[in-house]
Scaffold this active site. Structure first.
Site, PDB file in Angstrom:
ATOM      1  N   GLU A 176      51.047  53.643  25.747  1.00 40.13           N
ATOM      2  CA  GLU A 176      50.551  52.555  24.891  1.00 40.13           C
ATOM      3  C   GLU A 176      51.700  51.770  24.253  1.00 40.13           C
ATOM      4  O   GLU A 176      51.533  50.614  23.893  1.00 40.13           O
ATOM      5  CB  GLU A 176      49.636  53.119  23.792  1.00 40.13           C
ATOM      6  CG  GLU A 176      48.253  53.474  24.315  1.00 40.13           C
ATOM      7  CD  GLU A 176      47.205  53.642  23.213  1.00 40.13           C
ATOM      8  OE1 GLU A 176      47.551  53.655  22.019  1.00 40.13           O
ATOM      9  OE2 GLU A 176      46.024  53.767  23.563  1.00 40.13           O
ATOM     10  N   HIS A 178      52.947  73.746  43.288  1.00 38.66           N
ATOM     11  CA  HIS A 178      52.195  74.033  44.511  1.00 38.66           C
ATOM     12  C   HIS A 178      51.242  72.903  44.864  1.00 38.66           C
ATOM     13  O   HIS A 178      50.360  73.066  45.694  1.00 38.66           O
ATOM     14  CB  HIS A 178      51.430  75.351  44.348  1.00 38.66           C
ATOM     15  CG  HIS A 178      52.356  76.510  44.158  1.00 38.66           C
ATOM     16  ND1 HIS A 178      52.667  77.404  45.163  1.00 38.66           N
ATOM     17  CD2 HIS A 178      53.084  76.886  43.073  1.00 38.66           C
ATOM     18  CE1 HIS A 178      53.531  78.289  44.698  1.00 38.66           C
ATOM     19  NE2 HIS A 178      53.801  77.993  43.442  1.00 38.66           N
ATOM     20  N   LYS A 187      38.237  47.818  24.993  1.00 41.56           N
ATOM     21  CA  LYS A 187      37.204  48.058  23.985  1.00 41.56           C
ATOM     22  C   LYS A 187      36.281  46.844  23.876  1.00 41.56           C
ATOM     23  O   LYS A 187      35.063  46.979  23.870  1.00 41.56           O
ATOM     24  CB  LYS A 187      37.836  48.329  22.604  1.00 41.56           C
ATOM     25  CG  LYS A 187      38.475  49.693  22.447  1.00 41.56           C
ATOM     26  CD  LYS A 187      38.955  49.883  20.997  1.00 41.56           C
ATOM     27  CE  LYS A 187      39.769  51.148  20.827  1.00 41.56           C
ATOM     28  NZ  LYS A 187      40.395  51.266  19.513  1.00 41.56           N
TER      29      LYS A 187
HETATM   30  O1  PA5 Z   1      47.160  54.621  19.320  1.00 38.94           O
HETATM   31  C1  PA5 Z   1      46.191  53.914  19.091  1.00 38.94           C
HETATM   32  O2  PA5 Z   1      46.227  53.002  18.242  1.00 38.94           O
HETATM   33  C2  PA5 Z   1      44.876  54.172  19.801  1.00 38.94           C
HETATM   34  O3  PA5 Z   1      45.013  55.123  20.795  1.00 38.94           O
HETATM   35  C3  PA5 Z   1      43.836  54.637  18.800  1.00 38.94           C
HETATM   36  O4  PA5 Z   1      44.297  55.809  18.171  1.00 38.94           O
HETATM   37  C4  PA5 Z   1      42.503  54.910  19.484  1.00 38.94           C
HETATM   38  O5  PA5 Z   1      42.080  53.772  20.183  1.00 38.94           O
HETATM   39  C5  PA5 Z   1      41.449  55.277  18.434  1.00 38.94           C
HETATM   40  O6  PA5 Z   1      41.332  54.264  17.462  1.00 38.94           O
HETATM   41  P1  PA5 Z   1      40.642  54.529  16.089  1.00 38.94           P
HETATM   42  O7  PA5 Z   1      41.425  55.533  15.327  1.00 38.94           O
HETATM   43  O8  PA5 Z   1      40.622  53.200  15.403  1.00 38.94           O
HETATM   44  O9  PA5 Z   1      39.246  55.035  16.365  1.00 38.94           O
END
Ligand code: PA5
Length: 434
Positions: free
Chosen positions: A286, A307, A421
């Site tokens: 990310e 393996h 999303k």
């Molecule tokens: O790192 C990030 O920002 C994302 O992976 C969020 O943690 C994930 O989408 C969950 O979001 P939220 O905490 O708003 O539910």
């Protein structure tokens, strides 16, 4: 203590990449420390370590103590950065098998921490709830935005299930969310749930040292103070750009990226580090995967994966880097029994510890992969402790930030995840988007 060796990868870096990289890496490190780089409004994960809030650590410990006394199970509801940190730490520190009694009448054994809301499997939720019938259940819903679909749906279902069973349901639900807004905050206020904050300036994947990670870890019975102060110690050790392993790791990864490598594998020999691999994978995917750049992060658990994926690593397309995350502790290890004259052909390992055999497998794997054209990094912890995990978490967070700046991207946003999303919500006919 953690040791770092990135030198085995040096021979794979194109000569044209090296020039000026030191200066650029030092500038990226300075931009992180001085808050002058892209996304600097998201540097709260460093701020909380610079000025530790001991009262918060105490409050988390005290609420967790109550839950440890009363709960059989804590369900942690969250996805992505809102659960991977806690899961990584708890898996790494927990024994593979517990010999604790189930808890006699009136006496609770330590609660199990179970995760939910991290996918859309209806059967998982149904089977989870069926298995919890008759147990004392608490829930911690963790969502920074408060509006992420997977945990929101799981929370609605689990909340209803709990309301039907527990008169004191509002004492059994703890909400961890943004301090200022969002539907989860509103829901908590209306129902009088206890809350913890994920500071506004900390994104999900950097939130392991906030209540998002610390509270489940404390309920699981681990020492969050050592974890937190392990991170503080690492941050302090990484202030200078000189002899800085996080900067060195970022430089090596960037140089290999510029030399044509496209993927990095975090390989472990201890299966309980698999959760840490998933956390690392999210952190790097990310943070770096933007503007058609970045190394694709994935993980291997050896020796099982030798393996299967091992074949590709040895002889497939040559675009892979491998980073070994090893544990070199002095804990005693089970030995292969010496059976004189046994027919299984294993006399050559009789009397040896599994630990020494695993070490031989590690040496053999690094040598084979290096000779097969895979650049190798090695990170070694001297034990699986809260302090070392805190150190490692900060190390990777610092490295991915410096690496992101070297790539010329903002390491702290995640437009790709946000795009998925809003598209999903559009398909579902929701008003607005994420
Ligand atoms: O790192 C990030 O920002 C994302 O992976 C969020 O943690 C994930 O989408 C969950 O979001 P939220 O905490 O708003 O539910």
């Amino acid at each position: 203590m953690i040791e770092f060796d990135f030198s085995p990868a040096d021979a794979f870096i194109d000569s044209h990449v090296g020039s000026g990289l030191f200066l650029r890496a030092h500038a990226a490190h300075r931009a992180l420390l001085e808050g002058t780089g892209a996304g600097s409004e998201w540097l709260g994960w460093r701020r909380i370590l610079q000025d530790p809030n001991d009262a918060l650590l105490e409050e988390i410990t005290s609420v967790s103590r109550e839950i440890r006394e009363r709960a059989d199970v804590l369900i942690c509801i969250g996805i992505g950065g809102s659960y991977l940190g806690a899961k990584a730490i708890i898996s790494a520190l927990s024994p593979y098998f517990s010999s604790e009694p189930d808890g006699e009448e009136g006496v609770h054994a330590a609660p199990r921490v179970i995760f939910a809301g991290h996918h859309l499997s209806g059967s998982y939720l149904q089977e989870l709830l069926d298995s919890l019938e008759g147990k004392s259940v608490f829930a911690n819903v963790i969502s920074k935005s408060g509006s992420t679909l997977e945990p929101a749906i799981a929370f609605r279902i689990i909340r209803k299930w709990m309301e039907d069973r527990f008169d004191d349901c509002s004492r059994r639900i703890i909400v961890t969310t943004d301090p200022d807004g969002g539907s989860l905050r509103e829901l908590a206020q209306t129902n009088d749930y206890r809350t913890f904050d994920i500071p506004a300036d900390i994104g999900g994947r950097f939130s392991a040292l906030t209540p998002a990670g610390l509270f489940p870890v404390a309920v699981a019975g681990f020492d969050i103070r050592s974890l937190f102060y392990g991170s503080v110690a690492m941050m302090t050790e990484l202030l200078s750009p000189e002899d800085n392993p996080a900067v060195a790791y970022a430089m090596s990864r960037y140089a290999l990226h510029e030399s044509g490598y496209t993927a990095e594998i975090l390989s472990v020999f201890e299966p309980k580090l698999g959760g840490l691999g998933s956390w690392w994978q999210q952190l790097f995917a990310e943070s770096e995967g933007k503007d058609l750049k970045g190394l694709f992060p994935t993980t291997c658990t050896y020796s099982g994966d030798l393996h299967s994926l091992g074949q590709y690593l040895q002889s497939g397309r040559r675009n892979l880097i491998e980073t070994f995350l090893m544990i070199d502790s002095d804990r005693p290890s089970i030995e292969v029994p010496d059976e004189n004259g046994s027919l299984d052909g294993l006399d050559f390992v009789a009397g040896k510890s599994i630990k020494s055999i695993a070490h031989a497998a590690f040496l053999g794997t690094t040598r084979a992969h290096l000779s097969g054209g895979v650049p190798v990094h090695i990170i070694t912890m001297d034990g699986l402790t809260e302090e070392n995990l805190g150190r490692l978490i900060y190390f990777f967070e610092h490295a991915v930030s410096v690496g992101g700046y070297l790539l010329g991207i903002n390491p702290f946003d995640q437009p790709g995840v946000d795009a998925y999303k809003s598209e999903m919500l559009r398909v579902l006919g929701a008003q607005g988007d994420s």
